[in-house]
Motif scaffolding. Structure first.
Motif, PDB file in Angstrom:
ATOM      1  N   ILE A   7       0.818  -1.205   0.000  1.00  0.00           N
ATOM      2  CA  ILE A   7       0.000   0.000   0.000  1.00  0.00           C
ATOM      3  C   ILE A   7       0.855   1.260   0.000  1.00  0.00           C
ATOM      4  O   ILE A   7       0.448   2.297  -0.486  1.00  0.00           O
ATOM      5  CB  ILE A   7      -0.944   0.000   1.229  1.00  0.00           C
ATOM      6  CG1 ILE A   7      -1.951  -1.138   1.093  1.00  0.00           C
ATOM      7  CG2 ILE A   7      -1.685   1.309   1.379  1.00  0.00           C
ATOM      8  CD1 ILE A   7      -2.828  -1.041  -0.106  1.00  0.00           C
ATOM      9  N   GLY A   8       2.047   1.189   0.536  1.00  0.00           N
ATOM     10  CA  GLY A   8       2.874   2.366   0.658  1.00  0.00           C
ATOM     11  C   GLY A   8       3.392   2.939  -0.642  1.00  0.00           C
ATOM     12  O   GLY A   8       4.162   3.897  -0.619  1.00  0.00           O
ATOM     13  N   ILE A   9       2.981   2.438  -1.817  1.00  0.00           N
ATOM     14  CA  ILE A   9       3.491   2.953  -3.088  1.00  0.00           C
ATOM     15  C   ILE A   9       2.893   4.299  -3.436  1.00  0.00           C
ATOM     16  O   ILE A   9       3.341   4.952  -4.366  1.00  0.00           O
ATOM     17  CB  ILE A   9       3.224   1.954  -4.231  1.00  0.00           C
ATOM     18  CG1 ILE A   9       1.726   1.757  -4.424  1.00  0.00           C
ATOM     19  CG2 ILE A   9       3.913   0.646  -3.987  1.00  0.00           C
ATOM     20  CD1 ILE A   9       1.383   0.857  -5.609  1.00  0.00           C
ATOM     21  N   ILE A  27      -8.538  -2.922   8.575  1.00  0.00           N
ATOM     22  CA  ILE A  27      -9.299  -2.435   9.734  1.00  0.00           C
ATOM     23  C   ILE A  27     -10.083  -3.573  10.382  1.00  0.00           C
ATOM     24  O   ILE A  27     -10.110  -3.726  11.616  1.00  0.00           O
ATOM     25  CB  ILE A  27     -10.246  -1.293   9.314  1.00  0.00           C
ATOM     26  CG1 ILE A  27      -9.443  -0.063   8.902  1.00  0.00           C
ATOM     27  CG2 ILE A  27     -11.200  -0.944  10.454  1.00  0.00           C
ATOM     28  CD1 ILE A  27     -10.277   1.008   8.203  1.00  0.00           C
ATOM     29  N   LEU A  28     -10.725  -4.404   9.558  1.00  0.00           N
ATOM     30  CA  LEU A  28     -11.532  -5.497  10.104  1.00  0.00           C
ATOM     31  C   LEU A  28     -10.661  -6.588  10.714  1.00  0.00           C
ATOM     32  O   LEU A  28     -11.014  -7.176  11.748  1.00  0.00           O
ATOM     33  CB  LEU A  28     -12.411  -6.096   8.992  1.00  0.00           C
ATOM     34  CG  LEU A  28     -13.488  -5.161   8.437  1.00  0.00           C
ATOM     35  CD1 LEU A  28     -14.172  -5.798   7.235  1.00  0.00           C
ATOM     36  CD2 LEU A  28     -14.519  -4.810   9.514  1.00  0.00           C
ATOM     37  N   ASN A  29      -9.517  -6.856  10.098  1.00  0.00           N
ATOM     38  CA  ASN A  29      -8.642  -7.914  10.610  1.00  0.00           C
ATOM     39  C   ASN A  29      -7.946  -7.517  11.904  1.00  0.00           C
ATOM     40  O   ASN A  29      -7.723  -8.357  12.788  1.00  0.00           O
ATOM     41  CB  ASN A  29      -7.597  -8.287   9.562  1.00  0.00           C
ATOM     42  CG  ASN A  29      -8.180  -9.124   8.431  1.00  0.00           C
ATOM     43  OD1 ASN A  29      -9.227  -9.746   8.593  1.00  0.00           O
ATOM     44  ND2 ASN A  29      -7.511  -9.141   7.290  1.00  0.00           N
ATOM     45  N   ALA A  35      -4.256   0.108  14.744  1.00  0.00           N
ATOM     46  CA  ALA A  35      -3.562  -1.147  14.443  1.00  0.00           C
ATOM     47  C   ALA A  35      -3.455  -1.374  12.935  1.00  0.00           C
ATOM     48  O   ALA A  35      -2.438  -1.836  12.424  1.00  0.00           O
ATOM     49  CB  ALA A  35      -4.292  -2.313  15.097  1.00  0.00           C
ATOM     50  N   ALA A  36      -4.528  -1.008  12.222  1.00  0.00           N
ATOM     51  CA  ALA A  36      -4.515  -1.179  10.767  1.00  0.00           C
ATOM     52  C   ALA A  36      -3.488  -0.270  10.115  1.00  0.00           C
ATOM     53  O   ALA A  36      -2.749  -0.676   9.202  1.00  0.00           O
ATOM     54  CB  ALA A  36      -5.896  -0.899  10.185  1.00  0.00           C
ATOM     55  N   SER A  37      -3.403   0.974  10.566  1.00  0.00           N
ATOM     56  CA  SER A  37      -2.448   1.913   9.974  1.00  0.00           C
ATOM     57  C   SER A  37      -1.015   1.465  10.211  1.00  0.00           C
ATOM     58  O   SER A  37      -0.145   1.659   9.364  1.00  0.00           O
ATOM     59  CB  SER A  37      -2.676   3.319  10.526  1.00  0.00           C
ATOM     60  OG  SER A  37      -2.478   3.357  11.941  1.00  0.00           O
ATOM     61  N   ASP A  38      -0.754   0.840  11.365  1.00  0.00           N
ATOM     62  CA  ASP A  38       0.583   0.311  11.624  1.00  0.00           C
ATOM     63  C   ASP A  38       0.940  -0.779  10.626  1.00  0.00           C
ATOM     64  O   ASP A  38       2.066  -0.831  10.113  1.00  0.00           O
ATOM     65  CB  ASP A  38       0.660  -0.255  13.050  1.00  0.00           C
ATOM     66  CG  ASP A  38       0.656   0.832  14.104  1.00  0.00           C
ATOM     67  OD1 ASP A  38       0.935   1.997  13.755  1.00  0.00           O
ATOM     68  OD2 ASP A  38       0.349   0.505  15.269  1.00  0.00           O
ATOM     69  N   GLN A  39      -0.016  -1.655  10.329  1.00  0.00           N
ATOM     70  CA  GLN A  39       0.232  -2.747   9.391  1.00  0.00           C
ATOM     71  C   GLN A  39       0.356  -2.235   7.954  1.00  0.00           C
ATOM     72  O   GLN A  39       1.070  -2.824   7.138  1.00  0.00           O
ATOM     73  CB  GLN A  39      -0.910  -3.773   9.475  1.00  0.00           C
ATOM     74  CG  GLN A  39      -0.972  -4.525  10.783  1.00  0.00           C
ATOM     75  CD  GLN A  39       0.249  -5.402  11.002  1.00  0.00           C
ATOM     76  OE1 GLN A  39       0.755  -6.018  10.060  1.00  0.00           O
ATOM     77  NE2 GLN A  39       0.728  -5.442  12.241  1.00  0.00           N
ATOM     78  N   LEU A  40      -0.329  -1.143   7.656  1.00  0.00           N
ATOM     79  CA  LEU A  40      -0.318  -0.594   6.298  1.00  0.00           C
ATOM     80  C   LEU A  40       0.846   0.376   6.063  1.00  0.00           C
ATOM     81  O   LEU A  40       1.051   0.817   4.929  1.00  0.00           O
ATOM     82  CB  LEU A  40      -1.642   0.141   6.028  1.00  0.00           C
ATOM     83  CG  LEU A  40      -2.908  -0.725   6.008  1.00  0.00           C
ATOM     84  CD1 LEU A  40      -4.153   0.150   6.075  1.00  0.00           C
ATOM     85  CD2 LEU A  40      -2.948  -1.601   4.761  1.00  0.00           C
ATOM     86  N   GLN A  44      -2.462   7.027  10.853  1.00  0.00           N
ATOM     87  CA  GLN A  44      -3.866   6.795  11.216  1.00  0.00           C
ATOM     88  C   GLN A  44      -4.750   7.897  10.662  1.00  0.00           C
ATOM     89  O   GLN A  44      -5.873   7.627  10.219  1.00  0.00           O
ATOM     90  CB  GLN A  44      -4.006   6.720  12.729  1.00  0.00           C
ATOM     91  CG  GLN A  44      -5.435   6.458  13.195  1.00  0.00           C
ATOM     92  CD  GLN A  44      -5.542   6.332  14.707  1.00  0.00           C
ATOM     93  OE1 GLN A  44      -4.560   6.063  15.388  1.00  0.00           O
ATOM     94  NE2 GLN A  44      -6.739   6.532  15.238  1.00  0.00           N
ATOM     95  N   SER A  45      -4.257   9.139  10.652  1.00  0.00           N
ATOM     96  CA  SER A  45      -5.061  10.250  10.145  1.00  0.00           C
ATOM     97  C   SER A  45      -5.340  10.092   8.651  1.00  0.00           C
ATOM     98  O   SER A  45      -6.439  10.399   8.166  1.00  0.00           O
ATOM     99  CB  SER A  45      -4.352  11.580  10.419  1.00  0.00           C
ATOM    100  OG  SER A  45      -3.101  11.633   9.742  1.00  0.00           O
ATOM    101  N   TYR A  46      -4.350   9.593   7.902  1.00  0.00           N
ATOM    102  CA  TYR A  46      -4.559   9.398   6.459  1.00  0.00           C
ATOM    103  C   TYR A  46      -5.586   8.295   6.219  1.00  0.00           C
ATOM    104  O   TYR A  46      -6.482   8.430   5.374  1.00  0.00           O
ATOM    105  CB  TYR A  46      -3.243   9.035   5.782  1.00  0.00           C
ATOM    106  CG  TYR A  46      -3.413   8.701   4.304  1.00  0.00           C
ATOM    107  CD1 TYR A  46      -3.618   9.706   3.370  1.00  0.00           C
ATOM    108  CD2 TYR A  46      -3.413   7.379   3.873  1.00  0.00           C
ATOM    109  CE1 TYR A  46      -3.803   9.407   2.034  1.00  0.00           C
ATOM    110  CE2 TYR A  46      -3.601   7.066   2.538  1.00  0.00           C
ATOM    111  CZ  TYR A  46      -3.792   8.085   1.620  1.00  0.00           C
ATOM    112  OH  TYR A  46      -3.993   7.796   0.297  1.00  0.00           O
ATOM    113  N   LEU A  47      -5.482   7.201   6.983  1.00  0.00           N
ATOM    114  CA  LEU A  47      -6.432   6.099   6.836  1.00  0.00           C
ATOM    115  C   LEU A  47      -7.851   6.563   7.151  1.00  0.00           C
ATOM    116  O   LEU A  47      -8.797   6.261   6.414  1.00  0.00           O
ATOM    117  CB  LEU A  47      -6.034   4.949   7.770  1.00  0.00           C
ATOM    118  CG  LEU A  47      -6.948   3.721   7.767  1.00  0.00           C
ATOM    119  CD1 LEU A  47      -7.056   3.121   6.373  1.00  0.00           C
ATOM    120  CD2 LEU A  47      -6.443   2.671   8.762  1.00  0.00           C
TER     121      LEU A  47
END
Length: 319
Positions: A7-9, A27-29, A35-40, A44-47
Motif C-alpha cells: 500500500i505504501g506505493i 481495519i476489520l482484521n 492497528a490497521a495503519s501500523d500494518q499498512l 492513522q489520520s490518512y487512513l
C-alpha cells in the motif's frame, strides 16, 4: 490472505477500489484504525481521511466505530462485497489479457446476421470450441450492413453473411447454397385451397405482383438479396408489415397473414394448406449464398487460420 505492505506505493498510482478493499480488510482484521495503519505503514489520520471520504461520497456510514473491534454496517457489507467482486473481475481480466499476450489464449471476433445465427452457429461453434477450448469467441448479432462496417474497421475478424457484397475490400469463402421458397398466403388471388404439394416456380412471377408481403427491414443480407432479385424482375411488393427476423416473417406467413420469402432452413413441410401454399423458386433464378467474409489483404492470426479451416470443414458437405 491479503498482503498490506504494498500500500505504501502512494495513493495516486493505485486503483481506488484496490486501495479501499485493502484498507477495509486491514481495519476489520486488526480491529482498529491505529492497528490497521501500523500494518499498512501509513498514518492513522490518512487512513481515517480515506474512509471518511468514501463514506461522504456514498452518503452512507460503512464502519460501525462504536464496536470494538470495529465492524461493518449493513451498507459497509454491501460495499465491501462489491469491492471484492470488482477485484475478482479485475484479476480475471488481467489474467485473460496476459494469457492472450503470451499466446496462452486466443481470440476471434465473429459477426453474423441475427436471422441466420440460430441456423448456422450450431454447425460451427461447438466443433470449433471442442478442438480449440482456449480460443475465446466474441459474437456480434446484427444486420449485415452494420456488421460489414465493423468488418471494414477491423472490429470483426469474420462475418458469416449472404451475398451480395458490394465492396471490393471484402473477400469471402463459400459455405453453402440454400434454395429460396415463397410462402403464398391465403389472401392471394393465386392461392389454391388444400394445395399441399410444393411446386417449383421457374420464371412466371406474376403471383408476386400487388400481393401483400411481410418484408425484412433493409440492411439484412436476405433483404439485399431479395431487393436485387425483385428489381431484376421489375416487381414492387406491397409490404404490409416489416420485421427483423426471417423466423418471424415465416411464422406469420404460415398463419396466412401475408406472403413472404424464406431460405430452406426455415421451411416447414408440415404447413397448413388451408392457410398458405409454398413454391420453391428455381435455384437458376434465385438462391441464397452463405459465405465466410473477411477483410481483404488482412494478415490472419494463427487463431483466425484455425477458425477459417474449421468453418470450411464444417460446411464441406454442402459444396
Amino acid at each position: 490472505m491479503i498482503s498490506y505492505n504494498h500500500i505504501g506505493i502512494g495513493v495516486k498510482s493505485m486503483n481506488n477500489y484496490d486501495e479501499l478493499l485493502n484498507y477495509f480488510n486491514a481495519i476489520l482484521n486488526f480491529g482498529s484504525f491505529s492497528a490497521a495503519s501500523d500494518q499498512l505503514f501509513i498514518s492513522q489520520s490518512y487512513l481515517s481521511k480515506v474512509i471518511l471520504k468514501a463514506e461522504k461520497e456514498l452518503g452512507a456510514t460503512l464502519l460501525d466505530r462504536s464496536h470494538h473491534p470495529i465492524t461493518l454496517t449493513y451498507a459497509g457489507e454491501k460495499f465491501m462485497s462489491g469491492l471484492e467482486t470488482i477485484a475478482f473481475e479485475r484479476r480475471n481480466l488481467y489474467q485473460e489479457v496476459h494469457d492472450i499476450a503470451n499466446n496462452k489464449n486466443g481470440h476471434i471476433s465473429l459477426g453474423i446476421n441475427q436471422s441466420i445465427a440460430s441456423v448456422y452457429l450450431p454447425e460451427i461453434l461447438p466443433i470449433f470450441h471442442e478442438k480449440n477450448p482456449r480460443i475465446h469467441i466474441t459474437l456480434s448479432e446484427s444486420p449485415s450492413a452494420a456488421l460489414e462496417g465493423q468488418l471494414l474497421h477491423q472490429d470483426l475478424d469474420f462475418q458469416i453473411r449472404m451475398l451480395p457484397i458490394y465492396t471490393n475490400k471484402i473477400q469471402f469463402e463459400h459455405l453453402k447454397y440454400e434454395p429460396i421458397y415463397l410462402i403464398l398466403a391465403k389472401n392471394s388471388p393465386y392461392f389454391n385451397l388444400n394445395k399441399s404439394k410444393i411446386n417449383i416456380l421457374e420464371d412466371n412471377f406474376e403471383c408476386l405482383k400487388h400481393q401483400d408481403f411481410i418484408s425484412l427491414y433493409s440492411g439484412s443480407g436476405f433483404s439485399r438479396l431479395l431487393e436485387t432479385f425483385l428489381n431484376r424482375q421489375e416487381i414492387d411488393l406491397n409490404t404490409v408489415l416489416k420485421v427483423k427476423s426471417i423466423q418471424t416473417a415465416a411464422t406469420l406467413a404460415y398463419k396466412g397473414l401475408a406472403s413472404t420469402f424464406i431460405p430452406e432452413s426455415f421451411l416447414n413441410k408440415d404447413f397448413d394448406p388451408t392457410l398458405c401454399n409454398i413454391y420453391k423458386i428455381s435455384p437458376n433464378v434465385l438462391k441464397m449464398n452463405v459465405v465466410l467474409a473477411s477483410l481483404k489483404d488482412r494478415k490472419f492470426t494463427h487463431e483466425m487460420e484455425l477458425f477459417q479451416k474449421s468453418v470450411l470443414r464444417s460446411f464441406s458437405i454442402y459444396k
